[in-house]
Structure formats: C-alpha cells, structure tokens
Scaffold this active site. Structure first.
Site, PDB file in Angstrom:
ATOM      1  CG  ASP A  54      -0.232  -0.091   2.549  1.00 30.82           C
ATOM      2  OD1 ASP A  54       0.995   0.122   2.596  1.00 30.82           O
ATOM      3  OD2 ASP A  54      -0.896  -0.376   3.555  1.00 30.82           O
ATOM      4  CG  ASP A  68      17.231  -3.522  -2.880  1.00 28.24           C
ATOM      5  OD1 ASP A  68      17.703  -4.664  -2.848  1.00 28.24           O
ATOM      6  OD2 ASP A  68      16.278  -3.162  -2.167  1.00 28.24           O
TER       7      ASP A  68
END
Length: 525
Positions: free
Chosen positions: A138, A273
């Site tokens: 979300d 990352d």
C-alpha cells in the site's frame, strides 16, 4: 528563508529518461529510471518531531516546522513551488538472489533542492502512498517503523557514521494494517511519514536493473549523470573515469562498513538495493544495535535461518554486493582489470579503517600488527562472557594501565555483564587480557589525557539500543510523542557524559531480551 523560498532543480528528472505513464498503477517500467507519481493525501497530518539540524541545513527554522503547512507538505498533502514528485526504478539482489525490478515501493521524492552555496538535498517521503513499484503493497508506513527510521538517521549522523538524514516525522491520522511478523495476525496500527534527506538516493540496484535488461545506453547515461552530479571532483573521461568512480564507491563502502562495526550497528537487510553509491547508511528497516557482543546476531526475522546479514559478516556482504555492482558495470569496460582494482581497493580501505578503529577504541597512537590480535582476542572473550559491547569499551576509556605487575580488576566493567555465571567463568581470561592491554598502553607514546579523549570519541556512551526505541514507540502509540525528542536530544551528544541521562546508557534489561521490537524485527518494522 521560508518553505516557499526553497529552490528545486530536479536534476535527476531533467537529465535522465522517465516513464511515459504517470500515476501509481503497478507496472513493469522499461527504458526509464523514474516515474512521476504524487503522494496520496492523508486525513490529519500532524508533525511529531523534526531535526533542528536538518531544518538549519535547508534554511528553515522552528516557526516553519510548527506551521500547519509544514505538516501538509511533509505528509504528502501539498506541494511547494518547484516540487515534481517521482519514484525511481531499480532492481537488486535480495538475500543473494536476483529479484528483478524493485523500485521505490513506498518512497516518493518530492524534488532536489539546492541552496545558495550549491549544496544539494533530495527530499524523499517514506510512507506517502503507492507507486508503480509498490507491487502488492500500500506504500504506507506505520508509526513504529517511522520513529525508528527518524531516530536512527539522526543518531548515526551524530555518531559520525555516514548516513541519509531525517527532516521530519509526521503522523497521518490514519491506520495502516500490518502483519508485523508475517504470522497471520495483521492488525491496524497508526500511520506516519518520514521525510528523509540525502544528496542522492542512488543505490547499487539502480545500475543493476538496466544492466540486467541489456539497456547499456541507459546504464551509461546513469553512470555519466551520477559522476557529474554526485562526484564532481572526479575528472577525465571514458573507462579511466569510470574506473576512478567505481573505486571511490568501493572505498566509501569499505569505510562505512568499518564505522558500522565500530559502533555495533547491524543493518539487517544488506541487499544491493540497500547500498548507497555515496557510502551512506540507507533504508533503516530491521536494524539493530549489538548489546551483548555477538558476531552472529541479526535483528531481521526474515534472516533468522541463514543469518546472511549478521553483524560480523557485514564487510564480507558489502564486498559481495560490490562484485555484483562490478558485474553490472562490466559492459562499460573492455576488461575486468579496472573493476578488480576497485574490489581490491575495498579490501585495502576496509583494513586501513579497521586498524584505525582498533587504535582509537583501544587508545593507541597507531595500530601495530599485534594489536589486531589483541582486539580479536577481546572480541572472542566478550562473546563468550556475554559482555555488552558499548559498556565495555566505554569503561575501557578510563582504564588505568598502572605500574608493571599491577593486577587489574573487572570492577569498572561490572555493568557490562549480562550473565554472572559467564562473567565468573571467563574472569581469569578477561583479567589476563587487561594485563596484556595495560602492558601495551605502557609501551604507547600517547599521554593518558589524550588517550582518554580519543577513546571517548571512538567509544560512544549512548547508542540507539532497540529497547530504547521501543520505549519511545510505546509512548507514542499511547498518545505521547514527547519521548522522540527527548531521546534524540541525548543521542545528539553520544560521546558526552550527560548527568541525569544514565537510563539511556544502561544495558538491555531482561524484559527486552526476547520482546518484539527489542530483539528481532521484521522488514515491516
């Protein structure tokens, strides 16, 4: 200066190709390094905490931070003139495996601001809503994880560890549903947004993704841009310039690892990352601080089985990540020699930084070969005797070498032991180590006062122990956010004795040994 006088140039968007589509629809993005997406407004933004240092760096003041507009902007409800929000596209190796496209799943950069002196700061909201890279999530963040990121960003800065920074922590007035330990028990939690700040948020994974797709021209453009914007001191052209740049990324990363090891910080999720090309600590998720010295400890529940990202293995993982980075850059090089030289530079730089840490933490003028063994032996004893790393080294700053033949005592280190039985079992070896250390100090040219001053700067008294952060989180979730500023104020002076703040330097209490948030954390933490 006020909020409206911040100047933005958004160089990343101006120089590099972006996504043709705008908005948060989840999608694979190819041939582009960013996507325009606006933060999703929240119901009732309220500023809970700010970093006064970062306010000052941006030319803002307390009045700006106290305004309703500040909360609106840094919750994602409003934009300042010149802001052009975007999320970036990157990939990465996660837990040793290539994961493909990842991207900013819950981070949205508002823009790059440049002050009159030319200092660049990218303002990035974490928890501001979905992006094209959110996958099934979300894009929101809960209050507990946001408090942890806000506090640790600033705590690391004051410890002298290279890091991204935090400007603000804003409550959203909305709940976010999270399954903290992924065990099938989700529940609503208060939401929040952190504004984090850095000259650049470029990660190794930004370069890995285009390389993995064969987008060599895009990779080259990104490298050229990164050097031009973030490494302007480098000169030259072509492969020689690229080699110098890669070597500097490697050495910066090595020095960062040494700083983590110096203060006892465990990142918890060192995927490619999550490593910055600037050598900054980035992405504060399931991090932790070593209490009792344990090189095999990881705070990350996801890593509990393999312990890939455990404390003692962090330098080795960083090197592994840099090798993956070198592989991504290899299309820009005719051979492997220059890239191998960068990897070798990592090892050289880490060894030098580690030896410097040994000298500073033990109070020596310089680190001799025998001192490496002295520190290694101490670490083994701290582990075996379950000794608090921070408290031991802080007490060591006041250790008196005494006269030759004097018998040292463990009394000054009493507060550092977690288990009396282990203390007693290893007391003879620890005393013997102190005798060796005392002999070494008597052979060192540093005057005692200078030695203690140097050691205090290397051995902090106050670090962001997980249980301290959890106590602040508990208070904030109960409606009292004042503990955030209170703890941050102590962490601003981590190496100073602060009368009345002894509770912030105490060892981990027994109740925190296995409590959620105080020991193991998940990636949603």
């Amino acid at each position: 200066m006020t909020l409206d006088t911040l100047t933005f140039d958004n160089a990343f968007l101006a120089a590099l190709p972006g996504d043709d589509e705008t908005g948060p629809r989840r999608r694979e993005v190819r041939g582009a390094l960013w996507s325009r997406v606006k933060p999703t407004p929240v119901a009732a933004p309220r500023t809970l905490a700010v970093s006064r240092e970062m306010l000052g760096e941006l030319g803002l003041d307390d009045a700006d931070a106290a305004s309703a507009r500040f909360a609106e902007v840094f919750a994602g409800n409003a934009l300042l003139p010149g802001m052009d929000p975007f999320a970036t596209n990157y990939g990465g190796h996660q837990f040793g495996h290539w994961a493909g496209q990842l991207g900013d799943g819950r981070a949205i950069s508002l823009g790059e601001t440049v002050n009159a002196a030319g200092a660049r700061r990218e303002l990035q909201l974490k928890g501001a809503g979905p992006t094209p890279y959110s996958r099934s999530a979300d894009g929101r963040a809960v209050l507990r994880s946001s408090i942890r990121e806000f506090l640790c960003s600033e705590a690391m800065h004051h410890l002298g560890v290279p890091t991204t920074r935090a400007l603000s922590l804003v409550a959203t007035g909305e709940d976010v549903v999270r399954d903290m330990f992924y065990d099938g028990h989700p529940k609503p939690e208060p939401g929040a947004v952190v504004c984090r700040v850095a000259p650049s948020f470029l990660r190794l994974g930004h370069f890995e993704l285009p390389a993995s797709r064969g987008e060599t021209d895009l990779l080259r453009r990104l490298v050229d841009f990164a050097i031009r914007r973030d490494f302007p001191h480098l000169s030259g052209s072509g492969e020689g310039l690229y080699a110098d740049w890669f070597g500097e990324v490697c050495t910066r990363t090595a020095r960062l690892m040494a700083e983590w090891m110096r203060v006892g910080f465990v990142h918890g999720v060192m995927n490619t990352d999550n490593l910055s090309i600037l050598g900054l600590t980035i992405d504060y998720g399931p991090y932790g601080w070593i209490d009792d010295y344990d090189p095999d400890w990881t705070p990350n529940t996801t890593d509990a089985g393999g312990r890939r990202y455990r404390f003692g293995w962090q330098p080795a993982v960083a090197r592994w990540n840099l090798v993956r980075f070198a592989q991504a850059l290899s299309p820009l090089f005719d051979g492997a020699d220059a890239l191998q030289a960068g990897i070798d530079a990592f090892g050289t730089a880490y060894t030098a930084a580690d030896r410097d840490n040994i000298a500073r933490k033990l109070g020596l003028h310089e680190c001799r070969d025998g001192d490496v063994a002295l520190m290694r032996d101490l670490h083994a004893l701290l582990h075996a005797a379950e000794v608090d790393m921070t408290l031991w080294f802080r007490a060591l700053t006041d250790f008196d070498a005494g006269a030759e033949g004097a018998m040292p005592t463990l009394a000054p280190f009493a507060e550092a032991f977690y288990d009396p039985a282990k203390r007693d079992a290893h007391a003879p070896q620890l005393v013997e180590w102190l005798q060796r250390h005392a002999a070494r100090l008597r052979d060192d040219p540093l005057p005692a006062a200078e030695r203690r001053a140097r050691m205090r700067l290397a051995n902090p008294k106050y670090v962001l122990r997980n249980y301290l952060a959890q106590q602040v989180i508990d208070r904030a979730e109960a409606g009292d956010p004042s503990g955030i500023a209170e703890l941050l104020d102590v962490l601003r002076r981590p190496c100073d004795d602060q009368p009345g703040c002894e509770r912030f330097s105490a060892r981990r209490p027994d109740w925190a040994r296995d409590r959620a948030g105080c020991s193991m954390l998940s990636c949603s933490s």
